[in-house]
Structure formats: C-alpha cells, structure tokens
Design a protein around this motif. Structure first.
Motif, PDB file in Angstrom:
ATOM      1  N   TYR A  33       0.845  -1.207   0.000  1.00 31.84           N
ATOM      2  CA  TYR A  33       0.000   0.000   0.000  1.00 31.84           C
ATOM      3  C   TYR A  33       0.874   1.249   0.000  1.00 31.84           C
ATOM      4  O   TYR A  33       0.675   2.172  -0.791  1.00 31.84           O
ATOM      5  N   ARG A  34       1.881   1.265   0.868  1.00 30.81           N
ATOM      6  CA  ARG A  34       2.750   2.454   0.974  1.00 30.81           C
ATOM      7  C   ARG A  34       3.452   2.736  -0.350  1.00 30.81           C
ATOM      8  O   ARG A  34       3.642   3.887  -0.728  1.00 30.81           O
ATOM      9  N   ALA A  35       3.766   1.653  -1.075  1.00 29.56           N
ATOM     10  CA  ALA A  35       4.429   1.837  -2.377  1.00 29.56           C
ATOM     11  C   ALA A  35       3.497   2.548  -3.356  1.00 29.56           C
ATOM     12  O   ALA A  35       3.920   3.463  -4.061  1.00 29.56           O
ATOM     13  N   VAL A  36       2.232   2.179  -3.370  1.00 31.10           N
ATOM     14  CA  VAL A  36       1.277   2.840  -4.273  1.00 31.10           C
ATOM     15  C   VAL A  36       1.015   4.263  -3.784  1.00 31.10           C
ATOM     16  O   VAL A  36       0.998   5.219  -4.559  1.00 31.10           O
ATOM     17  N   ALA A  55      -6.785  -1.381  -7.097  1.00 30.70           N
ATOM     18  CA  ALA A  55      -5.548  -2.144  -6.859  1.00 30.70           C
ATOM     19  C   ALA A  55      -5.270  -2.278  -5.363  1.00 30.70           C
ATOM     20  O   ALA A  55      -4.961  -3.377  -4.884  1.00 30.70           O
ATOM     21  N   VAL A  56      -5.402  -1.195  -4.596  1.00 28.63           N
ATOM     22  CA  VAL A  56      -5.084  -1.318  -3.167  1.00 28.63           C
ATOM     23  C   VAL A  56      -6.190  -2.050  -2.397  1.00 28.63           C
ATOM     24  O   VAL A  56      -5.920  -2.684  -1.386  1.00 28.63           O
ATOM     25  N   THR A  57      -7.411  -1.995  -2.909  1.00 26.04           N
ATOM     26  CA  THR A  57      -8.499  -2.774  -2.290  1.00 26.04           C
ATOM     27  C   THR A  57      -8.172  -4.265  -2.347  1.00 26.04           C
ATOM     28  O   THR A  57      -8.469  -5.027  -1.412  1.00 26.04           O
ATOM     29  N   LEU A  58      -7.536  -4.660  -3.453  1.00 28.39           N
ATOM     30  CA  LEU A  58      -7.246  -6.086  -3.672  1.00 28.39           C
ATOM     31  C   LEU A  58      -6.005  -6.567  -2.929  1.00 28.39           C
ATOM     32  O   LEU A  58      -5.823  -7.767  -2.720  1.00 28.39           O
ATOM     33  N   GLN A  59      -5.146  -5.627  -2.504  1.00 26.06           N
ATOM     34  CA  GLN A  59      -3.874  -6.037  -1.872  1.00 26.06           C
ATOM     35  C   GLN A  59      -4.064  -6.958  -0.653  1.00 26.06           C
ATOM     36  O   GLN A  59      -3.428  -8.018  -0.592  1.00 26.06           O
ATOM     37  N   PRO A  60      -4.909  -6.574   0.307  1.00 24.83           N
ATOM     38  CA  PRO A  60      -5.045  -7.469   1.471  1.00 24.83           C
ATOM     39  C   PRO A  60      -5.739  -8.793   1.125  1.00 24.83           C
ATOM     40  O   PRO A  60      -5.567  -9.784   1.839  1.00 24.83           O
ATOM     41  N   LYS A 128     -15.039  -5.620  -8.352  1.00 20.23           N
ATOM     42  CA  LYS A 128     -16.016  -6.714  -8.441  1.00 20.23           C
ATOM     43  C   LYS A 128     -15.591  -7.718  -9.513  1.00 20.23           C
ATOM     44  O   LYS A 128     -15.617  -8.930  -9.283  1.00 20.23           O
ATOM     45  N   THR A 129     -15.185  -7.204 -10.660  1.00 17.00           N
ATOM     46  CA  THR A 129     -14.746  -8.078 -11.747  1.00 17.00           C
ATOM     47  C   THR A 129     -13.507  -8.864 -11.324  1.00 17.00           C
ATOM     48  O   THR A 129     -13.435 -10.077 -11.500  1.00 17.00           O
ATOM     49  N   ALA A 130     -12.551  -8.151 -10.708  1.00 17.99           N
ATOM     50  CA  ALA A 130     -11.299  -8.810 -10.321  1.00 17.99           C
ATOM     51  C   ALA A 130     -11.528  -9.893  -9.263  1.00 17.99           C
ATOM     52  O   ALA A 130     -10.820 -10.899  -9.234  1.00 17.99           O
ATOM     53  N   LEU A 131     -12.520  -9.704  -8.406  1.00 17.16           N
ATOM     54  CA  LEU A 131     -12.754 -10.669  -7.328  1.00 17.16           C
ATOM     55  C   LEU A 131     -13.422 -11.952  -7.834  1.00 17.16           C
ATOM     56  O   LEU A 131     -13.448 -12.971  -7.124  1.00 17.16           O
ATOM     57  N   GLN A 132     -13.979 -11.905  -9.030  1.00 24.85           N
ATOM     58  CA  GLN A 132     -14.565 -13.084  -9.688  1.00 24.85           C
ATOM     59  C   GLN A 132     -15.572 -13.835  -8.830  1.00 24.85           C
ATOM     60  O   GLN A 132     -15.661 -15.057  -8.897  1.00 24.85           O
ATOM     61  N   GLY A 133     -16.277 -13.110  -8.001  1.00 24.73           N
ATOM     62  CA  GLY A 133     -17.288 -13.770  -7.176  1.00 24.73           C
ATOM     63  C   GLY A 133     -16.712 -14.623  -6.056  1.00 24.73           C
ATOM     64  O   GLY A 133     -17.443 -15.297  -5.336  1.00 24.73           O
ATOM     65  N   LYS A 134     -15.379 -14.579  -5.872  1.00 22.95           N
ATOM     66  CA  LYS A 134     -14.779 -15.433  -4.830  1.00 22.95           C
ATOM     67  C   LYS A 134     -14.755 -14.749  -3.475  1.00 22.95           C
ATOM     68  O   LYS A 134     -14.680 -15.394  -2.433  1.00 22.95           O
ATOM     69  N   THR A 135     -14.740 -13.424  -3.487  1.00 29.11           N
ATOM     70  CA  THR A 135     -14.667 -12.650  -2.244  1.00 29.11           C
ATOM     71  C   THR A 135     -15.744 -11.577  -2.299  1.00 29.11           C
ATOM     72  O   THR A 135     -15.941 -10.953  -3.345  1.00 29.11           O
TER      73      THR A 135
END
Ligand code: 1CP
Length: 342
Positions: A33-36, A55-60, A128-135
C-alpha cells in the motif's frame, strides 16, 4: 475465502468457519500500500482513481485471502462532494472548511453529487470483476453525525465541542444538516450498490461523543432514514451499522436503525453483546487492533473469548476499530491462522 461464507453469515446463517476481514485492511501497515501511496499526489485524487483504488483494495485479499474486500475510499468523500474543500495533509489528517453554523450549507450542495462520486462506483466495478465472485465486496459511507463532527470543526478533533454544542443549541438547523447528509449518504450508498457492492457499511465512528439522551435523533434515526432510503431505491444488499462507542445504546440501535448487522468496537463485552442483541442478528468484531502489535498469548486468548461468546450466532470476525500502521504483517497472519485452525 469464498464470498458465500461472508454473505451467508450476513444473511444470518451460522457456519462452522467464521468469516474474517479487518477495518482499514487496505492501508499503511502494508508495504505494498505504501508503495502505491508514495506515487499519489493527494489522497482525494487517489480515492477517485478507479484503477489505483481498486488495486489497493485487492492487496489485502491477495496477501491474506480475507472473506471480504472493502473498497478503498473514505468517509470524507461525501463532504468533499458537497464542496467542503476536503484535503488530507500528511502528518495532520483531514482539513476541511469549518462551519460556523449548521445552516451554513443548503440542499444546493447536493447537485452533481453522483457525478462527482462516480469514480468510486467505477472502482467498485473494477474490483467486483477482479474478485470473480470469490470474495465479497463491501461499500461504505460515514454516518451523518460523524461527518458533522469533521465538517463543524474543520478536521479531526478530540472532543468535538462545536458539533456537540449544536446538538443542544442549534437543534432545528442541525436537523436540516442531518437531512442533507442523509440524502447525500443514500445517494452515495445507492451508487455503490448499483456498482456491485455486496454489502454496505455505515461508519458512525464518533457516535461515542453523543450524549445518551440525544442518541435517538443524532445516531439511530439518521441510520434508519439511510437504510429506508437505500431500500426505497431498490437495493437489497445487507447493511452493517457501526455506531462506535455507544455501549448499551447498541440495544436500541440494533432494534430500531433497520441495519441487518452491527459492528462492535473493542469496548463492548462480547458476552454482553451475545446476551443483549437480537438472537439471530449477525455481529461483527471486536478484537482490539493494538493486541496485534505483539500478538502475544493475551491476543489469542481474546480471539478465543470473542469466538466462544458468539459460538451460537452469526459472527464476522473483525477488529474493534481500524488496524494501526505499525502492525507487523506477520501478526495479522497469526490472527487469521488461529481463527481458521480452531
Ligand atoms: O494517506 C493515507 O494513507 C491516510 C490513511 C487513510 C486510509 C488508508 C485515510 C485517511 N483513509 C483511508 C482509507 C479508509 N478510510 C478506508 C478504506 C478501506 C479500508 O478499510 O481498508 C475506510 C473504510 C475509511 C473510513 C474512515 N475514514 C473512517 C471510519 C472508520 C474509522 O476508522 O473510524 C474515518 C473516521 C475516516 C476519516 C479519516 N481518513 C483518514 C484519516 C487520517 C481520517 C481521520 C481519522 C481521525 O479523525 O482520527
């Protein structure tokens, strides 16, 4: 790991596994996160940059496989959208134009709100698209009272003297300001629901400052109006209310605000909550984030205590407030492993 566990728990179903996420999970304790963050010119533009926010939402999620992602945004995006000149200054925090009186602003400030906040919707769509319904994906907003504390003082404050004085001396004008913020929040949450949020959360972080005798009109009723407004717009997503620091006030909040679930801060005794909140209501919380700094035996004892207290009700494991920047990343993993391997 799948959004089924988090969403089914939100719908009131108790599973053998407890879903986990953390408030402020996308944030400064993460090197990625700090890098972004280091590449951003300012915080508001960062929140309004759909690709970076996503992008940072997906990091954790990538690092820990949490059961829910919370969109990277801020509760002060609504004051920003209604032209309170919100800025974030490194080392200070948020700075806004302070208000002299609650009727310093009128409904005209709501014009073009959706247009200004549209990038947050875009960030949710990408995520939402990146999470592919998994999370599962959580959208959120600040509750009117908490926004008023920042708008009145022009930033963070320890005791919120102006907002609290208004509660006693400017009741009519404050009603007007509350209703403007209810409307703005309904629009913002509806925009997020439309963009793909699976769950919506309302942060009333400074509900603790409201005298008990004034909670009804400053905390409970605005939450209720927001839930009703979101429902009237046709959105069925479960809603979590987090009226931080209201203690026994949670009983009334849970019964009357209309939210589907309540978040508990770490000042709430989980055994008390287990006994006093509606039996089937999902609850979320409530490990003290500072216990993660050393992750000693006391932290594991507390995790067990929380899980045991909610063994017979739908429970989403979370912290009692946001994770703090100095938290070692490996301690978060220890917390997760302990919960998942019980
Ligand atoms: O430059 C930075 O990185 C600043 C740190 C930061 C971050 C990571 C701020 C400034 N906001 C955020 C993101 C944020 N804020 C999220 C993202 C999603 C996630 O949880 O990972 C969320 C949910 C919030 C919500 C928020 N912002 C709240 C409610 C929750 C809480 O912590 O009580 C509040 C009160 C804010 C205001 C805010 N944002 C940031 C600061 C420094 C402050 C002021 C806090 C204060 O007055 O003490």
């Amino acid at each position: 790991m799948t959004d089924q566990l988090f969403l089914s728990t939100m719908q009131g179903i108790k599973s053998t596994q407890t879903p986990i996420w953390m408030m402020r999970q996308a944030g400064r304790y993460l090197a990625e996160y700090r890098a972004v963050r280091a590449k951003q010119t300012d915080f508001i533009s960062f929140c309004l940059n759909p690709e970076q926010a996503s992008a940072v939402t997906l990091q954790p999620i990538a690092r820990y496989g949490f059961d829910a992602a919370i969109i990277f945004s801020d509760i002060l995006m609504v004051p920003w959208a209604i032209k309170r000149n919100v800025q974030f200054k490194t080392g200070i925090g948020p700075l806004l134009d302070a208000m002299d009186k609650p009727d310093d602003i009128d409904r005209s400030c709501l014009r073009r709100l959706d247009e200004k906040l549209a990038p947050v919707g875009k960030a949710l769509e990408l995520t939402k698209t990146a999470l592919q319904g998994k999370t599962a994906l959580i959208g959120f907003a600040g509750a009117p009272w908490t926004l008023i504390t920042y708008m009145a003082e022009g930033g963070s404050s320890r005791d919120f003297p102006k907002a609290r004085q208004w509660a006693w001396q400017e009741t009519k004008a404050l009603e007007g300001l509350l209703s403007i913020l209810v409307e703005a929040t309904v629009s913002f949450l509806s925009l997020q629901a439309k963009a793909g949020a699976d769950v919506l959360m309302l942060f009333d972080s400074w509900a603790s400052a409201v005298p008990a005798s004034q909670r009804d009109w400053l905390v409970v009723k605005p939450a209720r109006s927001i839930v009703e407004g979101v429902r009237a717009n046709g959105h069925r997503q479960p809603m979590i209310g987090f009226p931080r620091g209201i203690g026994e006030g949670l009983i009334q909040y849970a019964a009357e605000s209309g939210v589907d679930s309540v978040g508990l801060d770490h000042g709430v005794d989980p055994v008390w909550a287990g006994k006093n909140l509606p039996a089937k209501m999902p609850v979320q919380g409530n490990l003290d984030p500072l216990s993660l700094l050393n992750a000693g035996p006391e932290m594991f004892r507390d995790i067990d205590h929380i899980l045991d207290a909610f063994h017979d009700r739908p429970h989403i494991f979370n912290l009692g407030h946001g994770i703090t920047p100095p938290t070692p990343v490996e301690n978060v993993q220890k917390m997760i492993d302990h919960i998942r391997n019980r």
